[in-house]
Structure formats: C-alpha cells, structure tokens
Design an enzyme around this catalytic site. Structure first.
Site, PDB file in Angstrom:
ATOM      1  N   HIS A 272      73.217  20.765  30.312  1.00  0.00           N
ATOM      2  CA  HIS A 272      72.828  21.574  29.157  1.00  0.00           C
ATOM      3  C   HIS A 272      73.724  22.809  29.105  1.00  0.00           C
ATOM      4  CE1 HIS A 272      70.121  23.344  26.212  1.00  0.00           C
ATOM      5  NE2 HIS A 272      70.228  24.472  26.875  1.00  0.00           N
ATOM      6  N   ASP A 274      74.610  25.979  27.147  1.00  0.00           N
ATOM      7  CA  ASP A 274      74.256  26.873  26.047  1.00  0.00           C
ATOM      8  C   ASP A 274      75.540  27.313  25.354  1.00  0.00           C
ATOM      9  OD1 ASP A 274      71.351  27.088  26.137  1.00  0.00           O
ATOM     10  OD2 ASP A 274      71.690  27.810  28.179  1.00  0.00           O
ATOM     11  N   ASP A 384      65.781  22.494  24.907  1.00  0.00           N
ATOM     12  CA  ASP A 384      65.609  23.893  25.309  1.00  0.00           C
ATOM     13  C   ASP A 384      65.254  24.835  24.165  1.00  0.00           C
ATOM     14  OD1 ASP A 384      65.632  25.869  27.289  1.00  0.00           O
ATOM     15  OD2 ASP A 384      67.693  26.442  26.822  1.00  0.00           O
ATOM     16  N   HIS A 596      70.359  27.972  19.831  1.00  0.00           N
ATOM     17  CA  HIS A 596      69.020  28.392  20.260  1.00  0.00           C
ATOM     18  C   HIS A 596      68.962  29.632  21.161  1.00  0.00           C
ATOM     19  CE1 HIS A 596      69.814  25.343  23.542  1.00  0.00           C
ATOM     20  NE2 HIS A 596      69.373  26.355  24.264  1.00  0.00           N
TER      21      HIS A 596
HETATM   22 ZN   LIG Z   1      69.563  26.422  26.350  1.00  0.00          ZN
END
Ligand SMILES: [Zn+2]
Length: 1081
Positions: A272, A274, A384, A596
């Site tokens: 994951h 970001d 997430d 996000h």
């Molecule tokens: Zn995240």
C-alpha cells in the site's frame, strides 16, 4: 452472480439459535409437536384390540418367580384403569398384541412406560430385556417383531417393580413408602428409520456446534446446517426429510484432515503506497519504482508468487519515469503473477469527492488499464480510505467492478463492524459483493497469528469459509519479503491451521462467489467510526476541490455547447475545438489530489504545497477554458445571426444549471452605470437578470428594459429596528432578526407566517469554539468528548448595515474569536432570494480549537438528510444506540436538511463537509487547528459561505438540491460590446428535463471516443429518493440516445423517443445515476 442470493433474513444470534435447536430436538417442550421427536415413531396404536393388558399384583411386597407368577390369575385392565403400588411392590402384566393391518411388513415395537423398572419375559419364561423409566435414562422400547403380519398375535409378560432406578426417594433420597405408578404408555409403534437417522445425525452435529471450539469454522457450519434442517423440516413431506438428511450427511462425510471443513485463505502480496502522506508526490514516484522492482525480482525467484498493484496514477508515473520497469510489469501481468486492481485513478477518499469525481476516478482508471493492459479490473480496492459512500455500489457496478475490498472499518473505535463477506447495498438498492479481511490489515506478514485471526474474526463463517490475506510492507517498505514467502510456503496445509494458498484477489472473489451461500446484506454507508476530523481539516484543500469540481463542470458544459455550435456554423472563423487533452490533464490532477491522505487533510505541509499548486493550476486553467468557450459562443452566435452592428453595452449571462434562473448578480462597473440603483464596495453594481435559460445563455443590453431597476417596495431591506436595536434583513420571503453578536434570534418565513423558525430563547448563527484534543491522530480525529467542552463566541462584536437594498440587503459583522483570531461576516438577502446567505472571512491562528456554527430550529425530527454523491442519506438525530451516537460528526456535501413532514430547513455550504445534527440543533463544522502532521494546518485566512434555506414540504418534496446547486454554481457573465450583444436568448437550452423537480442533469461532455464531436455523454441523477418520470428535450439533431454506463460503453438499451420529436422519455429509480450516450446525426 446467479446462485449467490442475498440473505433476506437477519443473522440470528448464536444463543437464540441454540435455544431453537434445543426445542426442535426435545420431546418435552410445549413446542414438541413442531419438533423432530414427534416423527421418530409412526402408526401408533394402543388399547384394545391391538394391545390387551392383564395384571396380577403380588401381595405383601413379595418378589416371586416367573413360574409362580404365571400360575396366578390375571385380571384384564385398561391402560388408565388404576395405579400400581405401593413402593417396592411387584405387578406382573401380561401383554397380548394383535398386529394391526397398517403394520404389515414393518418392524413393530412395543413402547411401555410406567416410570419404573421392568423386565420383559417371553411366555415360556425367558427374560428378554429390561425397561426403565424416568430420570433421563429412559428405555421404553421392546421389539415385538421385525416383520409384522396383520392379525398375528404376540404375547409376553412384564414384571414391573414399583421403584425407580434410584429407589422410591424424594429429592433427598429419603424413601417414600407410598409411591404409586400408572401406565403412561403401552403403545405399538413403527420406527421412522429416516427420521431417526436424521435425529442421530443432528445430535452429533449439535455437539460439534456447541461442544467443540467455539467460533471455529466447523462449529459455525454445524450451526448453519442444523438451522437449515429446521427450516427445511416438514414431517409429512418425505422429500423434505430426504433434503434434511442430505444436509447432515454432507456435513458428517467430511473426514478428519479433509480440506472442506478448513478455513481457506487466499494470500495476495501488495504494498500500500500512499500517493502522498508523510512525503510529497515526487518521493512517491521513487517509492513505487523501489517497491515494484523488488517485487518483480521476487516473482522471478518464487514462480508461484502473486502480487497486486493498484492506483493507475502510480502506473502512469512509473511508465513515464521508469519505462523499462513498466514493461517488465506488463510482462508479469501477462504471465499471471502481477494483478492490476482498484479501477480508480488513485485510492481516493470517498466521503468528499463529488458524484462526478467518483465516476471520473473510475473512468480514468479503467481506461488506463484498458489501454495499457488490454483489460479492466473487476475489483474496487480501497483498503485504507476513511469510510465509504453509500453511492459507491452503484458507481462501481456501472464502472465494471463486481467486487469491493477494504479493511479500514476495523479501525472503528466504538462499534465493531458486523460483517466480513457480505452484499453491500447502496442507496439506490445496488448490491456489490464485499470483503473486509478478518486479518484487519493490508500489511500482513503471513504469521500463524494472522492466519488464526482470519477464522476467529470472520463474522460470516456460516455463509463463507474463506478470507483474503493481504501481506507486504507498504509505503516504501517494498511489499512482501522473502521471509513472508518462505512462511507462506510452509503454512500451506498444516494441521491445526487454516489452509493458505498464494493467489490473486480475483481468484479469491470468484471463489467466494462460487462457494458462499445466502450472504447477509449491509445497507448504506460504511461509516468509519474514526477520523471524523478529516471532513474539516485543511479547509483550503476542501475549497480547492469543490471549486475545481464546479469549474470543470462549467467548462465541460460550455465547451460542449461551443463545439456543437461550431459544428453547426458554416464558417471557418468560428471553429472551436473541444479541449479534450487539457480536460483529461485537469481531471487527472483533480483526481490525484483526492487521494485518501490529501483531500482528508492528513498529509504533511510539504505535500500540501503540491496540492494547493495543483488546485491553483486547475482553477486557472478552467477559468481560461471557460472564457475561451464563452468567447466562442458569443462570437459564433453573433456571426450566425448577423445582427446589426450598432455599438451598445451589454452582458451575456451563462447558466450551466439545467433550469431557468432569475437572480441578482454583481457586475463589474463599466464607464456608465447599468441602472445606477445599487453598488457594492468592490465597485460592482447589483443587477437583476431575468430568465437566464438553463444550459444556455441570455443577453442583456444596457439602458433597455433588459436591465430594469427594482421597485423599492418589493426590494430587500436592511435596517436597525427602533426599539431593541436589533438588525433586520427582510425581503418578500424572509425576515431575519440579528442581535449585536450577529446571532439570528428570529427568522420568519413570510409564506407561512405562523412559523417562527427559531424557538423562543434559542438562536442561530451561533459561532462556537470547541476544545479539540483527540486521543492520538491529530489531523484525523475529533473525538466524541469534544462535544462536552466548548464556548460560544460572543461579545465585542461590531455589526452594521452595509447595503440597505433594494437589490441586495447586507449586514456586516466582525467578532474576535480570540486574541489571535477573528471573523468577519456579510449576511445578505437579495430582493428575490429564499436563502439567507452568510459570507465569511476568518483570520485563524488557533491551536486545537474547532470552529463551528450552530442553528437551533423549531423542528422535531428523528432524522436529518445529508447530501452525498448524486443523492442524499438519512442519519439519526439522536444518540439512542452506540451506532447512532458514533455518528456525532458526519460528512455531507452541499447541504444538510432537517425536515418535519411538511416543513424543513436546509443548511447549505460552498466548501465544507463536516456536519452534525442532534435533536433540533444543526451544526456546520468550519475550521480545525491540529498541529500534526502539518504544524501549520489551516493557519491564516479562510473564505467560505453558508446559507439557510427554509422550505415548505419535507426534504423529499423540496427543491433543496437545486438551491444548493445554485449556491455553488453562480451565473457566469461576460461583458460584451457592439455586435456581440443582444437582448434575449443568446443560446437556447442545450437540453431540458421536464419537469426538473427530481431529476438533475449534472454532466454534459463529449464522449471520450466522440466520433469527431458527434457523441455526447450526459449524466443525470434522481436527487430525492423516489421514482421519477420526465422528458428530456433538446434542439439537437439526435440520431439516438443509448443508456450507457460510467465507462461510456455502448449498449443495446435506448431511450424511447416521443413521437418523431427530439424529446425522449426518462424514468429513473430512487437515486439512480443514469449515463446517456447521445449520438448526433
Ligand atoms: Zn493509505
């Protein structure tokens, strides 16, 4: 998805199922006749002529031999004739059986119960078997014959002792010398072998359900099987009994070590990343390359290994900066080791982006995959993000996704989310198959603890015995490690643990689609009970997002108009080309910044430098594009009509909303006044423009009847009243009274004069400061206890009338929030407006303070309605349960509405997302001041607007959605001269929806593949939650209108044309999003 039906019944708590099963299995409950016991024996006969009883009672408590007994004289008795005793006495019974016709060929059993002990003797004196009664250890059956022959006689004796197994005592075992026993049962029966088999199966399965490891997949399946048997069981229907037996046999046929009963885990590698968070976008570009190249290497070393990568923006960056690596990924994808997933441009927030933004995330993402991988993904992957909009199921289904994956709800800090594998039902009723990994992480390490957690934490094991494990270090940690893969190899099939296999997320979802049964549904938003501050933190980012969304909307509509006009005008001078490439760049930039951690406000200051820059670029580019499109329209219209060239001054006003508008606008002052009636302090003049056509434009020539002064009598007024010194804004619709703190102490809707909107002693427009210290996540969280510690901002305010009217009446007030911060407010009403508007400038320098504005209304309702993407959502206004009270701060888009059955008030905003409604109190969250991870978050100047809109009718029958759009989409105007301007219609409506009460036409654009400008895309939605019928009208030469989807696919469904016109029939279901593909001739 046939076969995988939605469970239309609620999940039954385990304790209730346990009681239900006990009743079903028992012979002793009041519900005995509904259970299985009744069916164990059939063809019951008792009494004469089939059962004849005679007795010899032995005197003096003597115990005699068989020979002695049979030489006595036996008395004929009926079953109920007398009682037998006393304690310790012996009674010899002779039983003479005549087999009934019905028992021909069947095994015949004699059931005897006196609640005491007995011995069965043959007539020639052979003891055959004992009989016992009572005390839970009953033995009542004696097999008379295995094959009954009608009319055949069978005789035998029963030596009955008048004592139970444990003597003749009471509860303390003290013998009672005077106990008597009666013949409770002396029946001939035939066993129902199939029902008896079923009973014994169930007995075992019940033990597995409740007497093995609680909550093990096998135990949960056992519960499900018994429950299914009870649901299926109809004693009189042999087919039903056979079906029940099949259920129990299938369950019991799974032997030790066989995989079927074991929990199955699919393990997929991921990292994951970001897209920006504690680092800026540029660092992410390198994190992707580092992580993904590591994974390619692991795939070479571990040929079974499968990895999944999401976020098409990350693929695009990689292809631009590391093209060789991108090619490797494409090869691994073709070989099946790399899975493309997600479908959206980035893993975006789903609370705040508009309906169109959510659609464009999917359009950009799926088109990228289609172009570079020649396929789309069926899985929407958002592990997430901070809660999930209830409009997503519909948007995802219309974007080619059948499956949804997340884990974030495991972060709830009040209630545990009750589902793992389920149907997620959106506000329009669309279902999508969803899985929340019970491992509760997307960064697992493939440990025994995680595997065990998958079974222990799975809420839906009755219906699905599978989990998805997402393992790998995220955010630059590089994804899975060799150690994780080594563990995975070893854990594949180990006794005592779930089975785990490497696989793709698609393998997993297709597996549960095949193997699950009757999954439960979960309706509505997947509200995250955490991170509620993210609706407010980094207010300028929210502002930039909202502003960009509406400017892009304007540009797409006006550019489409200009393109069509250019196509229909036979002149080279007027050529206008739709800015497809620039618009794609703008959309990608906007979608990127909805990531996000960006839009929610949880990134560092360095990341926000980029975000703000991107929003500035979008705003500047869209303003320029809008200007170009408007210029083209003005130019093309003036040329095509060849109007006279007399020099005159005028306005062209553009309306991109699909209905006619009449409004007061502020016009830049030119050399002369327009009417000279009213100016504001910015050297703008207020002008009333009437009947600006929806999705069209109108011209207004100066010093003509086009722009007329407003009669003072019907105008808006601002004044200070004579006695109380209160300040009043008033027009034909509303009268609002303010005190010296700028608080609304009275609001009268003149159309319903009996209605005072503010209860006695209560107030509106009360600015409040809450202490805002969360438990840990500063930028993310506002905690439930913040509601206990706050103060109103009052005193030291200055308020004055700044515009008396008649076009627009304005009050100005200024107030210190603290010794560091202040607010200035311009409160206004125009001569026509039904909205009371508040224009704010805040200088904000606080720490851990939360600024809100509160309105208390004279309204009673247990629910409030909040706008979400292309629809609205009801939420409770009370704290009844912890699920209700956990929603103490919620996300709404342009409005929140509090309505009784026939009246309500909407609180509308232009760039805010945090709302709360409790009882009759409505709050809008304005500004926060967290100090981490951006120590300067929200410091400085903020401009924002909100408005109050009282309306007749409940929200459902109001025009609140339209009012909120008008508040966010101002009329845009161009100053025009000479031949460019004319009175009246400049551009007739491109499309009209009639009536426009429920259905809103939101988006008009050229199709991505538009055949040289001949294919348009329209997106409409039903805004109030009721089926809607309308006519879509246009002056365009339309070949046909296809019912398309968000990916703009061709379909065979067409809109029905009305006669031979260019009007079409529209029918929308509640909150339906309808994408139309308009093909022009
Ligand atoms: Zn995240």
């Amino acid at each position: 998805m046939a076969g995988l039906a939605v469970n239309n019944t609620p999940l039954v708590p385990s304790n209730i199922t346990e009681s239900r099963i006990a009743n079903f299995m028992s012979s002793k409950t009041i519900f005995y006749r509904m259970g299985i016991h009744r069916g164990l024996w059939t063809l019951r006969h008792s009494g004469s002529p089939h059962v004849e009883i005679s007795v010899y009672s032995v005197p003096d408590l003597k115990r005699i031999t068989f020979q002695e007994a049979v030489s006595q004289t036996f008395q004929k008795v009926t079953q109920d004739e007398r009682k037998y005793g006393p304690s310790w006495a012996t009674h010899w019974f002779k039983i003479d059986i005549t087999i009934p016709d019905a028992m021909f060929g069947k095994p015949v059993v004699f059931q005897w119960n006196m609640n005491n002990e007995g011995m069965v003797w043959s007539t020639d004196g052979v003891p055959l078997q004992g009989l016992t009664g009572g005390d839970g250890q009953e033995r009542h059956e004696y097999i008379v014959t295995n094959t009954g022959i009608s009319g055949n006689r069978h005789s035998f004796y029963i030596e009955a002792a008048c004592n139970g197994m444990f003597g003749v005592g009471d509860g303390a075992f003290v013998p009672d010398p005077n106990r008597y026993f009666s013949i409770e049962k002396a029946d001939l029966v035939v066993p129902d072998k199939e029902v008896q088999d079923l009973y014994f199966d169930l007995d075992i399965i019940r033990g597995i359900a409740y007497n093995t490891q609680d909550e093990s997949p096998r135990a949960r399946e056992a519960v499900w099987v018994i429950n299914e048997v009870i649901n299926e069981f109809i004693l009189e229907d042999r087919k039903s009994i056979t079906k029940c037996k099949k259920l129990t046999e299938d369950f019991l046929s799974v032997n030790n070590g066989q995989a079927k009963g074991q929990h199955q885990i699919t393990a997929v590698g991921n990292c994951h990343i970001d897209t920006a968070w504690l680092w800026p976008y540029d660092e992410t570009k390198r994190k992707i390359a580092r992580s993904w190249s590591t994974q390619i290497d692991l795939m070479d070393r571990y040929p079974n290994y499968i990895f999944t990568g999401s976020q098409t923006q990350q693929y695009e960056w990689l292809s631009e900066l590391y093209p060789a690596l991108f090619e490797k990924i494409k090869r691994k994808e073709m070989m099946g080791q790399w899975e493309i997933i997600g479908g959206s441009w980035v893993e975006h927030d789903t609370n705040m982006p508009s309906g169109e933004s959510l659609c464009r995330q999917m359009l950009l993402g799926q088109r990228y995959y289609q172009k570079h991988f020649n396929k789309r993904t069926k899985i929407f992957w958002l592990p997430d993000s901070f809660g999930y909009s209830s409009q997503l199921p519909q948007i995802l289904k219309q974007s080619g996704c059948d499956y949804f994956f997340t884990q974030k709800l495991s972060w709830n800090n009040i209630n545990k989310f009750p589902r793992s594998t389920f149907w997620w039902t959106g506000i329009d009723g669309t279902n999508i198959l969803a899985h929340l990994t019970p491992a509760e992480t997307y960064g697992a390490s493939v440990t025994v603890a995680e595997l065990t957690k998958c079974t222990k934490n799975h809420h839906d094991l009755e219906y699905s015995n599978e989990s998805l494990l997402c393992y790998g270090h995220g955010d630059g940690g590089g994804g899975p490690t060799p150690a994780m893969l080594e563990r995975l190899n070893r854990l594949k099939d180990v006794d005592g643990l779930p089975m785990v296999k490497p696989g793709s997320a698609l393998d997993f979802f297709e597996g549960i689609e095949k193997n699950s049964r009757n999954l439960q549904a979960y309706n509505g938003e997947l509200y995250l009970e955490f991170h509620r501050g993210t609706y407010t933190t980094q207010a300028l980012v929210k502002y930039g997002n909202r502003k960009s969304e509406f400017l892009i909307r304007d540009v797409e509509i006006l550019s489409t108009m200009a393109t069509l006009l250019s196509r229909s005008t036979q002149s080279d001078v007027g050529t206008y080309i739709y800015p497809s490439n620039t618009l794609e760049w703008i959309w990608k930039l906007l979608c990127l910044n909805q990531f996000h951690d960006c839009l929610p406000g949880s990134a560092i200051g360095l990341a926000y430098k980029d975000v703000h820059k991107h929003h500035r670029e979008i705003i500047s580019a869209t303003l320029s594009l809008r200007h170009q499109a408007q210029s083209a329209i003005i130019r093309l219209r003036s040329l095509s009509e060849n109007t006279d060239t007399k020099s005159q001054q005028g306005l062209v006003v553009f309306n991109t909303l699909p209905w006619n508008r009449t409004e007061v606008i502020a016009v830049p002052r030119q050399e002369t006044d327009w009417t000279g009636q009213q100016h504001n302090s910015d050297k703008h003049e207020y002008v009333l423009v009437k009947n600006v056509p929806g999705l069209g434009a109108a011209g207004y020539v100066a010093h003509t009847a086009d722009i007329a002064a407003v009669d003072e009598e019907i105008g808006a007024k601002a004044y200070q009243d004579d006695d109380g010194g209160y300040f009043i804004l008033e027009n034909q619709n509303l009268k609002a009274t303010f005190n010296h703190d700028g608080q609304l102490i009275n609001l009268l809707d003149k159309k319903t004069p009996d209605r005072q909107l503010i209860p006695n002693g209560a107030k509106g427009n009360v600015l409040q400061l809450y202490e805002d210290v969360p438990v840990y996540w500063d930028a993310w969280d506002v905690e439930i206890y913040h509601l206990q510690k706050w103060k109103p901002i009052e005193g030291e305010a200055s308020i004055k009338v700044v515009s008396e009217g008649p076009l627009k009446a304005e009050l100005h007030f200024r107030q210190n929030i603290s010794d560091k911060s202040s607010i200035e407010q311009t409160i206004s009403l125009t001569c026509l407006s039904e909205r009371l508007e508040f224009d704010n400038v805040v200088d904000w320098h606080e720490a851990h303070q939360f600024l809100k504005v509160e309105f208390v209304w004279d309204l009673v309702s247990d629910h409030a309605t909040y706008e979400i993407q292309y629809g609205a959502l009801r939420r409770p206004t009370h704290y009844n349960s912890t699920i209700d009270s956990a929603k103490f701060e919620v996300c709404g888009h342009k409005f929140a509405d509090l309505s009784e059955a026939n009246y309500g008030v909407a609180l509308i905003n232009n760039c805010k997302y945090g709302y709360a409604t409790h009882g009759n109190t409505q709050r809008l969250s304005l500004l926060r001041s967290p100090k981490g991870p951006d120590e300067n978050a929200d410091m400085g100047q903020h401009k924002f607007k909100y408005a109050i809109y009282p309306h007749q009718g409940h929200f459902n029958s109001s025009d609140v959605a339209q009012q909120a759009l008008e508040f966010n989409v101002p009329l845009s105007l161009r100053y025009a001269e000479d031949h460019e301007v004319r009175s009246g219609m400049v551009l007739e409506p491109l499309f009209q929806v009639e009536p426009s009460t429920q259905i809103i036409l939101d988006t008009i654009k050229l199709a991505e593949d538009n055949d040289n400008g001949k294919i348009l895309i329209l997106r409409l939605y039903e805004a109030y939650g009721a089926q809607a019928h309308a006519i879509l009208k246009s002056h365009l030469n339309i070949k046909q209108i296809l019912i398309s989807n968000i990916l703009e696919d061709d379909t065979n469904d067409k809109l029905q044309r009305v006669d031979n016109t260019s009007s079409f029939k529209l029918t929308l279901k509640p909150f339906q999003i309808l994408t139309l593909k308009v093909k022009l001739n």
